[in-house]
Scaffold this motif. Sequence first.
Motif, PDB file in Angstrom:
ATOM      1  N   MET A 108       0.843  -1.173   0.000  1.00  0.00           N
ATOM      2  CA  MET A 108       0.000   0.000   0.000  1.00  0.00           C
ATOM      3  C   MET A 108       0.891   1.240   0.000  1.00  0.00           C
ATOM      4  O   MET A 108       1.757   1.396   0.838  1.00  0.00           O
ATOM      5  N   ARG A 109       0.694   2.111  -0.978  1.00  0.00           N
ATOM      6  CA  ARG A 109       1.509   3.315  -1.103  1.00  0.00           C
ATOM      7  C   ARG A 109       0.819   4.496  -0.432  1.00  0.00           C
ATOM      8  O   ARG A 109      -0.381   4.652  -0.519  1.00  0.00           O
ATOM      9  N   ILE A 110       1.628   5.291   0.227  1.00  0.00           N
ATOM     10  CA  ILE A 110       1.146   6.483   0.913  1.00  0.00           C
ATOM     11  C   ILE A 110       1.883   7.692   0.344  1.00  0.00           C
ATOM     12  O   ILE A 110       3.088   7.624   0.091  1.00  0.00           O
ATOM     13  N   GLY A 111       1.167   8.770   0.160  1.00  0.00           N
ATOM     14  CA  GLY A 111       1.785  10.024  -0.244  1.00  0.00           C
ATOM     15  C   GLY A 111       1.972  10.906   0.976  1.00  0.00           C
ATOM     16  O   GLY A 111       1.091  11.000   1.820  1.00  0.00           O
ATOM     17  N   ILE A 112       3.129  11.543   1.066  1.00  0.00           N
ATOM     18  CA  ILE A 112       3.423  12.439   2.180  1.00  0.00           C
ATOM     19  C   ILE A 112       3.873  13.784   1.607  1.00  0.00           C
ATOM     20  O   ILE A 112       4.832  13.844   0.838  1.00  0.00           O
ATOM     21  N   ILE A 113       3.175  14.830   1.992  1.00  0.00           N
ATOM     22  CA  ILE A 113       3.523  16.195   1.610  1.00  0.00           C
ATOM     23  C   ILE A 113       4.255  16.818   2.796  1.00  0.00           C
ATOM     24  O   ILE A 113       3.770  16.763   3.927  1.00  0.00           O
ATOM     25  N   ILE A 114       5.426  17.402   2.526  1.00  0.00           N
ATOM     26  CA  ILE A 114       6.174  18.077   3.588  1.00  0.00           C
ATOM     27  C   ILE A 114       6.371  19.528   3.167  1.00  0.00           C
ATOM     28  O   ILE A 114       6.910  19.805   2.097  1.00  0.00           O
ATOM     29  N   ILE A 115       5.910  20.446   4.019  1.00  0.00           N
ATOM     30  CA  ILE A 115       5.987  21.879   3.744  1.00  0.00           C
ATOM     31  C   ILE A 115       7.240  22.455   4.402  1.00  0.00           C
ATOM     32  O   ILE A 115       7.427  22.317   5.614  1.00  0.00           O
ATOM     33  N   PHE A 116       8.077  23.113   3.602  1.00  0.00           N
ATOM     34  CA  PHE A 116       9.305  23.740   4.091  1.00  0.00           C
ATOM     35  C   PHE A 116       9.233  25.252   3.869  1.00  0.00           C
ATOM     36  O   PHE A 116       8.727  25.708   2.846  1.00  0.00           O
ATOM     37  N   HIS A 117       9.758  26.000   4.821  1.00  0.00           N
ATOM     38  CA  HIS A 117       9.900  27.454   4.676  1.00  0.00           C
ATOM     39  C   HIS A 117      11.150  27.879   5.432  1.00  0.00           C
ATOM     40  O   HIS A 117      11.192  27.794   6.665  1.00  0.00           O
ATOM     41  N   ASN A 118      12.172  28.260   4.703  1.00  0.00           N
ATOM     42  CA  ASN A 118      13.449  28.679   5.293  1.00  0.00           C
ATOM     43  C   ASN A 118      14.020  27.608   6.224  1.00  0.00           C
ATOM     44  O   ASN A 118      14.448  27.902   7.339  1.00  0.00           O
ATOM     45  N   ASP A 119      14.024  26.365   5.764  1.00  0.00           N
ATOM     46  CA  ASP A 119      14.499  25.246   6.576  1.00  0.00           C
ATOM     47  C   ASP A 119      15.808  24.645   6.062  1.00  0.00           C
ATOM     48  O   ASP A 119      16.144  23.510   6.395  1.00  0.00           O
ATOM     49  N   GLU A 120      16.548  25.382   5.258  1.00  0.00           N
ATOM     50  CA  GLU A 120      17.777  24.876   4.655  1.00  0.00           C
ATOM     51  C   GLU A 120      18.702  24.240   5.690  1.00  0.00           C
ATOM     52  O   GLU A 120      19.211  23.141   5.494  1.00  0.00           O
ATOM     53  N   LYS A 121      18.906  24.896   6.808  1.00  0.00           N
ATOM     54  CA  LYS A 121      19.860  24.420   7.816  1.00  0.00           C
ATOM     55  C   LYS A 121      19.298  23.267   8.655  1.00  0.00           C
ATOM     56  O   LYS A 121      20.048  22.585   9.344  1.00  0.00           O
ATOM     57  N   LYS A 122      17.993  23.039   8.591  1.00  0.00           N
ATOM     58  CA  LYS A 122      17.378  21.976   9.384  1.00  0.00           C
ATOM     59  C   LYS A 122      17.273  20.662   8.614  1.00  0.00           C
ATOM     60  O   LYS A 122      16.857  19.653   9.169  1.00  0.00           O
ATOM     61  N   ILE A 123      17.632  20.683   7.332  1.00  0.00           N
ATOM     62  CA  ILE A 123      17.520  19.482   6.501  1.00  0.00           C
ATOM     63  C   ILE A 123      18.881  18.809   6.410  1.00  0.00           C
ATOM     64  O   ILE A 123      19.839  19.388   5.905  1.00  0.00           O
ATOM     65  N   ASN A 124      18.955  17.592   6.909  1.00  0.00           N
ATOM     66  CA  ASN A 124      20.163  16.790   6.755  1.00  0.00           C
ATOM     67  C   ASN A 124      20.022  16.063   5.419  1.00  0.00           C
ATOM     68  O   ASN A 124      19.389  15.015   5.325  1.00  0.00           O
ATOM     69  N   THR A 125      20.613  16.641   4.385  1.00  0.00           N
ATOM     70  CA  THR A 125      20.411  16.168   3.015  1.00  0.00           C
ATOM     71  C   THR A 125      20.770  14.700   2.853  1.00  0.00           C
ATOM     72  O   THR A 125      19.989  13.923   2.286  1.00  0.00           O
ATOM     73  N   ASN A 126      21.933  14.299   3.320  1.00  0.00           N
ATOM     74  CA  ASN A 126      22.367  12.901   3.138  1.00  0.00           C
ATOM     75  C   ASN A 126      21.432  11.920   3.824  1.00  0.00           C
ATOM     76  O   ASN A 126      21.063  10.892   3.258  1.00  0.00           O
ATOM     77  N   SER A 127      21.049  12.222   5.060  1.00  0.00           N
ATOM     78  CA  SER A 127      20.125  11.337   5.782  1.00  0.00           C
ATOM     79  C   SER A 127      18.764  11.290   5.093  1.00  0.00           C
ATOM     80  O   SER A 127      18.144  10.239   4.989  1.00  0.00           O
ATOM     81  N   PHE A 128      18.295  12.443   4.636  1.00  0.00           N
ATOM     82  CA  PHE A 128      16.993  12.515   3.975  1.00  0.00           C
ATOM     83  C   PHE A 128      17.007  11.681   2.701  1.00  0.00           C
ATOM     84  O   PHE A 128      16.071  10.917   2.435  1.00  0.00           O
ATOM     85  N   ILE A 129      18.068  11.796   1.911  1.00  0.00           N
ATOM     86  CA  ILE A 129      18.193  11.020   0.674  1.00  0.00           C
ATOM     87  C   ILE A 129      18.228   9.528   0.991  1.00  0.00           C
ATOM     88  O   ILE A 129      17.551   8.727   0.350  1.00  0.00           O
ATOM     89  N   LYS A 130      19.015   9.168   2.000  1.00  0.00           N
ATOM     90  CA  LYS A 130      19.098   7.751   2.405  1.00  0.00           C
ATOM     91  C   LYS A 130      17.729   7.216   2.803  1.00  0.00           C
ATOM     92  O   LYS A 130      17.327   6.131   2.406  1.00  0.00           O
ATOM     93  N   TYR A 131      17.014   8.011   3.606  1.00  0.00           N
ATOM     94  CA  TYR A 131      15.698   7.588   4.055  1.00  0.00           C
ATOM     95  C   TYR A 131      14.738   7.443   2.882  1.00  0.00           C
ATOM     96  O   TYR A 131      14.027   6.449   2.766  1.00  0.00           O
ATOM     97  N   CYS A 132      14.683   8.430   2.006  1.00  0.00           N
ATOM     98  CA  CYS A 132      13.751   8.389   0.869  1.00  0.00           C
ATOM     99  C   CYS A 132      14.017   7.194  -0.032  1.00  0.00           C
ATOM    100  O   CYS A 132      13.085   6.547  -0.518  1.00  0.00           O
ATOM    101  N   ASN A 133      15.289   6.892  -0.258  1.00  0.00           N
ATOM    102  CA  ASN A 133      15.626   5.739  -1.102  1.00  0.00           C
ATOM    103  C   ASN A 133      15.284   4.416  -0.424  1.00  0.00           C
ATOM    104  O   ASN A 133      15.060   3.410  -1.083  1.00  0.00           O
ATOM    105  N   LYS A 134      15.222   4.425   0.908  1.00  0.00           N
ATOM    106  CA  LYS A 134      14.874   3.222   1.675  1.00  0.00           C
ATOM    107  C   LYS A 134      13.358   3.029   1.762  1.00  0.00           C
ATOM    108  O   LYS A 134      12.880   1.907   1.870  1.00  0.00           O
ATOM    109  N   ALA A 135      12.598   4.112   1.691  1.00  0.00           N
ATOM    110  CA  ALA A 135      11.137   4.070   1.860  1.00  0.00           C
ATOM    111  C   ALA A 135      10.484   3.757   0.513  1.00  0.00           C
ATOM    112  O   ALA A 135      10.150   4.654  -0.254  1.00  0.00           O
ATOM    113  N   GLU A 136      10.294   2.488   0.238  1.00  0.00           N
ATOM    114  CA  GLU A 136       9.801   2.049  -1.068  1.00  0.00           C
ATOM    115  C   GLU A 136       8.311   2.319  -1.278  1.00  0.00           C
ATOM    116  O   GLU A 136       7.871   2.496  -2.400  1.00  0.00           O
ATOM    117  N   CYS A 137       7.529   2.337  -0.243  1.00  0.00           N
ATOM    118  CA  CYS A 137       6.073   2.457  -0.385  1.00  0.00           C
ATOM    119  C   CYS A 137       5.558   3.860  -0.091  1.00  0.00           C
ATOM    120  O   CYS A 137       4.369   4.050   0.087  1.00  0.00           O
TER     121      CYS A 137
END
Length: 164
Positions: A1-30
């Motif tokens: 079962m696939r779920i869509g997730i919308i994430i709203i960002f506003h001036n959050d550049e420094k709060k995003i751990n890019t490498n971890s986020f990419i790793k997580y997204c590539n791991k989250a298949e559904c």
Amino acid sequence: MRIGIIIIFHNDEKKINTNSFIKYCNKAECIEFCLVNNHSKDDTYFVLKEIKAQCNNVSVVNIKKFKADNQAIKAGARYMFNHTNFNHIGYISMSILNETNGDLMTLLETINKNQNAIATYNAMVLSSREVKQTMFQKLFSVIDHLTQLNLENQYIESRLSGKY
């Protein structure tokens, strides 16, 4: 079962751990992510584009004039409804997550571990409503659903252990 997730960002550049986020997204298949940049003055949009470039399950929507969170969520929902076919689309506002001192990566891991429970709970909520739901009325707050699921699980566990 696939779920869509919308994430709203506003001036959050420094709060995003890019490498971890990419790793997580590539791991989250559904899970399909729609990252919405709500007119950030910093480089949030470029960070989100970098994440999208390295993940197949990520799309980015750029809002050029700042909108209230509910309008930014609707922009992400419109994109997802036009490009994908999900029965369950939740949203996360980084502003709310920041207010509660929440951690995005911890929240994403929790979503991944509980995605079936979230989808089942959301289906139950939608079916309990008597009026046919429109596209935007089907959206749900991921944080609210996880909170409610946790409360229900605590109640069930206490009933099973005889505390009630």
